[in-house]
Design an enzyme around this catalytic site. Structure first.
Site, mmCIF file in Angstrom:
data_model
loop_
_atom_site.group_PDB
_atom_site.id
_atom_site.type_symbol
_atom_site.label_atom_id
_atom_site.label_comp_id
_atom_site.label_asym_id
_atom_site.label_seq_id
_atom_site.Cartn_x
_atom_site.Cartn_y
_atom_site.Cartn_z
ATOM 1 C CE LYS A 1 -4.305 1.075 0.023
ATOM 2 N NZ LYS A 1 -5.669 0.401 -0.451
ATOM 3 C CG ASP B 1 -7.512 3.428 -1.112
ATOM 4 O OD1 ASP B 1 -7.792 2.223 -0.985
ATOM 5 O OD2 ASP B 1 -7.280 4.107 0.080
HETATM 6 P P1 NDP Z 1 -13.420 7.472 -2.695
HETATM 7 O O1 NDP Z 1 -12.384 8.639 -2.409
HETATM 8 O O2 NDP Z 1 -13.930 7.239 -4.040
HETATM 9 O O3 NDP Z 1 -14.679 7.398 -1.629
HETATM 10 C C1 NDP Z 1 -14.677 7.823 -0.225
HETATM 11 C C2 NDP Z 1 -15.919 8.203 0.309
HETATM 12 O O4 NDP Z 1 -16.057 8.098 1.686
HETATM 13 C C3 NDP Z 1 -16.307 9.665 -0.218
HETATM 14 O O5 NDP Z 1 -17.553 9.822 -0.304
HETATM 15 C C4 NDP Z 1 -15.625 10.253 1.186
HETATM 16 O O6 NDP Z 1 -16.483 11.556 1.386
HETATM 17 C C5 NDP Z 1 -15.908 9.369 2.265
HETATM 18 N N1 NDP Z 1 -15.158 9.740 3.328
HETATM 19 C C6 NDP Z 1 -13.572 9.681 3.248
HETATM 20 N N2 NDP Z 1 -13.285 9.573 4.527
HETATM 21 C C7 NDP Z 1 -14.492 10.016 5.267
HETATM 22 C C8 NDP Z 1 -14.469 10.167 6.716
HETATM 23 N N3 NDP Z 1 -13.230 10.472 7.609
HETATM 24 N N4 NDP Z 1 -15.500 10.322 7.210
HETATM 25 C C9 NDP Z 1 -16.771 10.165 6.432
HETATM 26 N N5 NDP Z 1 -16.601 9.968 5.187
HETATM 27 C C10 NDP Z 1 -15.362 9.694 4.725
HETATM 28 O O7 NDP Z 1 -12.788 6.185 -2.177
HETATM 29 P P2 NDP Z 1 -12.876 4.716 -2.452
HETATM 30 O O8 NDP Z 1 -14.457 4.620 -2.449
HETATM 31 O O9 NDP Z 1 -11.977 3.980 -3.503
HETATM 32 O O10 NDP Z 1 -12.607 3.924 -0.799
HETATM 33 C C11 NDP Z 1 -13.410 3.855 0.116
HETATM 34 C C12 NDP Z 1 -12.953 2.495 1.113
HETATM 35 O O11 NDP Z 1 -12.816 1.301 0.281
HETATM 36 C C13 NDP Z 1 -11.447 2.906 1.416
HETATM 37 O O12 NDP Z 1 -11.414 2.238 2.850
HETATM 38 C C14 NDP Z 1 -10.670 2.103 0.674
HETATM 39 O O13 NDP Z 1 -9.405 1.854 1.241
HETATM 40 C C15 NDP Z 1 -11.539 0.852 0.354
HETATM 41 N N6 NDP Z 1 -11.271 0.034 -0.791
HETATM 42 C C16 NDP Z 1 -11.395 0.515 -2.195
HETATM 43 C C17 NDP Z 1 -10.944 -0.016 -3.226
HETATM 44 C C18 NDP Z 1 -11.170 0.656 -4.644
HETATM 45 O O14 NDP Z 1 -11.091 -0.216 -5.452
HETATM 46 N N7 NDP Z 1 -11.292 1.905 -4.717
HETATM 47 C C19 NDP Z 1 -10.552 -1.475 -2.965
HETATM 48 C C20 NDP Z 1 -10.801 -2.153 -1.846
HETATM 49 C C21 NDP Z 1 -11.156 -1.391 -0.537
HETATM 50 P P3 NDP Z 1 -16.332 12.795 0.452
HETATM 51 O O15 NDP Z 1 -16.973 12.400 -0.872
HETATM 52 O O16 NDP Z 1 -16.799 13.867 1.087
HETATM 53 O O17 NDP Z 1 -14.784 12.794 0.166
#
Ligand code: NDP
Length: 443
Positions: A124, A164
């Site tokens: 990572k 991510d």
């Molecule tokens: P994105 O950046 O696309 O989306 C993240 C979302 O979570 C956004 O809506 C964001 O809000 C919200 N968010 C982030 N931090 C916080 C917080 N502290 N409190 C409240 N809301 C929060 O990321 P992903 O969808 O790609 O990833 C989401 C999760 O999934 C992570 O844990 C990542 O590690 C995991 N993951 C992702 C993969 C992938 O293929 N993308 C694969 C496997 C796991 P806002 O819109 O306001 O920024």
């Protein structure tokens, strides 16, 4: 070895790294009893070796903002284990990024990648750079500077980064462009690429879709189905929105989504058209859900988490430790029967213990969200073969992989007729890596 004794050593060696301690504790809690029954693993100190990354690279990333100011961020790559394949795992750009978070994510990735049944090790990386509010030119200059150092540590058979939080299609394109320029080669060294330059069909949707397919497997195992279920999701980024899309396509009702500003509540269920609006808002305008709520006259709860909305199924898809013990209690009290983690470690240790005790069907992220990295693995295969598969073919393989991950969880997690998915995922993920490490001897 006792869990507390093992953890005391780990905490001593990695002081102050709370997220890393938490991730290891969850795994060790399930794996140490298994190791106790397998003296080979114990003698070779497999768990001690697995909790020590192969290497960590930390570097300075200097870049210039649009006003001509010099900005400095820190870049990281934690190469945790390449026991069963090249290092593989995402890059996170967020102001909350620090070494402990990346070590926890890299450690989890080792187990997750093992569960996919594909040959991928775990890594990572990322930076404390926050792409929010930055212009495209600023993001480009940052990505180019970041890659100017990272490129010497990665490669198609060495380490293959992906996206991510904060690293989507735009960032991957800038990163890959710079990698290609510096290395003077066109290889599948990053995944999540655009379809025009080596990307795979379904990669964008894979984590969200996979998480839903996993929930479908869990329900099928207890003779139930997704259709008609009321679902609450946190997040509204890549994972959450595509999980919501597949849920609706499979006949479930999505009543809540959230972001950093709060959550939206749609008691009659979100529609696919409105979800498209949210995807566009998040992906291209980088807006917030209160804008959506105003536009469509939907209830918006500022500053709150969505777990207070009653549901059958919860999908935490935002970030780590976003669902604590109190939230878990609320979900259980409201009749929630299944939790499928789209994010990495979104549930605190106390929260997941409560789900375990209540015998809720609870899928940890390393199993439920493995679809994303699995399709990244298939993107690597397609790049190596210099061909690309159809959307239908990739989606079929994704469903098959999620089914295989579920089967492994059942094999190692069955307890008195109930599947303990935390145990199943951790032990199944461990065994394959441990066997490879035993075979290599001491290193
Ligand atoms: P994105 O950046 O696309 O989306 C993240 C979302 O979570 C956004 O809506 C964001 O809000 C919200 N968010 C982030 N931090 C916080 C917080 N502290 N409190 C409240 N809301 C929060 O990321 P992903 O969808 O790609 O990833 C989401 C999760 O999934 C992570 O844990 C990542 O590690 C995991 N993951 C992702 C993969 C992938 O293929 N993308 C694969 C496997 C796991 P806002 O819109 O306001 O920024």
């Amino acid at each position: 070895m006792e869990l507390d004794q093992f953890m005391a050593g780990l905490v001593r060696r990695n002081p102050g790294e709370k997220e890393f301690h938490q991730a290891v504790r969850e795994v060790a809690d399930k794996v140490l009893p298994f190791i106790a029954a397998h003296p080979d693993y114990q003698k070779a100190r497999i768990m001690e070796r697995m909790t020590e990354p192969d290497r960590i690279v930390i570097f300075r990333v200097s870049w210039e903002d649009d006003d001509g100011n010099v900005r400095v961020n820190r870049g990281y790559r934690v190469q945790f284990s390449n026991a069963i394949g090249p290092y593989k795992g995402g890059l996170r750009f967020d102001k909350s990024v620090h070494l402990s978070v990346l070590k926890f994510l890299g450690f989890e990735q080792v187990f997750k990648n093992s569960l996919t049944t594909l040959p991928m090790g775990g890594a990572k990386g990322g930076s404390d750079f926050n792409p929010k509010g930055k212009s495209d030119s600023e993001v480009m200059r940052f990505c180019q500077s970041f890659m100017t150092e990272l490129y010497r540590h990665i490669g198609e058979d060495v380490d293959v980064p992906a996206g991510d939080i904060g690293v989507g299609a735009r960032e991957i394109s800038y990163l890959f462009g710079q990698y290609k320029r510096l290395s003077n080669e066109f290889t599948g060294t990053l995944t999540g690429k655009g379809l025009a330059f080596g990307g795979s069909q379904v990669r964008t949707e894979a984590t969200g879709y996979g998480c839903v397919y996993f929930a479908r497997e869990m329900l099928a195992h207890v003779n139930d189905e997704l259709e008609g279920k009321t679902c609450v999701l946190s997040g509204s980024g890549n994972v959450a929105t595509y999980a919501a899309q597949r849920l609706m396509q499979l006949g479930a009702k999505v009543v809540a989504l959230s972001d950093r500003t709060g959550f939206i509540h749609e008691p009659d269920g979100l529609t696919l058209e409105r979800l498209d609006y949210i995807i566009e808002l998040k992906e291209h305008q980088r807006g917030s859900l209160d804008q959506y709520a105003k536009e469509f006259g939907v209830t918006f709860c500022p500053g709150k988490k969505p777990w207070i909305v009653p549901c059958d199924i919860a999908f935490p898809c935002a970030t780590q430790n976003e669902l604590d013990k109190e939230d878990a209690r609320t979900l259980i009290d409201h009749g929630c029967r299944l939790v499928s983690e789209g994010a990495n470690m979104p549930t605190t240790f106390a929260g997941s213990t409560l789900f375990e005790e209540a015998q809720i069907l609870f899928a940890p992220g390393k199993a439920a969200n493995a679809g994303g990295v699995a399709i990244s693995g298939l993107e690597m295969s397609q790049n190596s073969m210099r061909l690309s598969w159809t959307r239908e073919e990739v989606d079929r393989q994704l469903q098959e992989i999620m089914t295989r991950i579920h089967e492994q969880c059942v094999e190692y997690g069955i307890e008195n007729g109930h599947v303990n998915y935390i145990k199943g995922a951790n032990v199944a993920g461990f065994v394959k890596v441990a066997e490879a490490m035993l075979a290599y001897g001491i290193m």
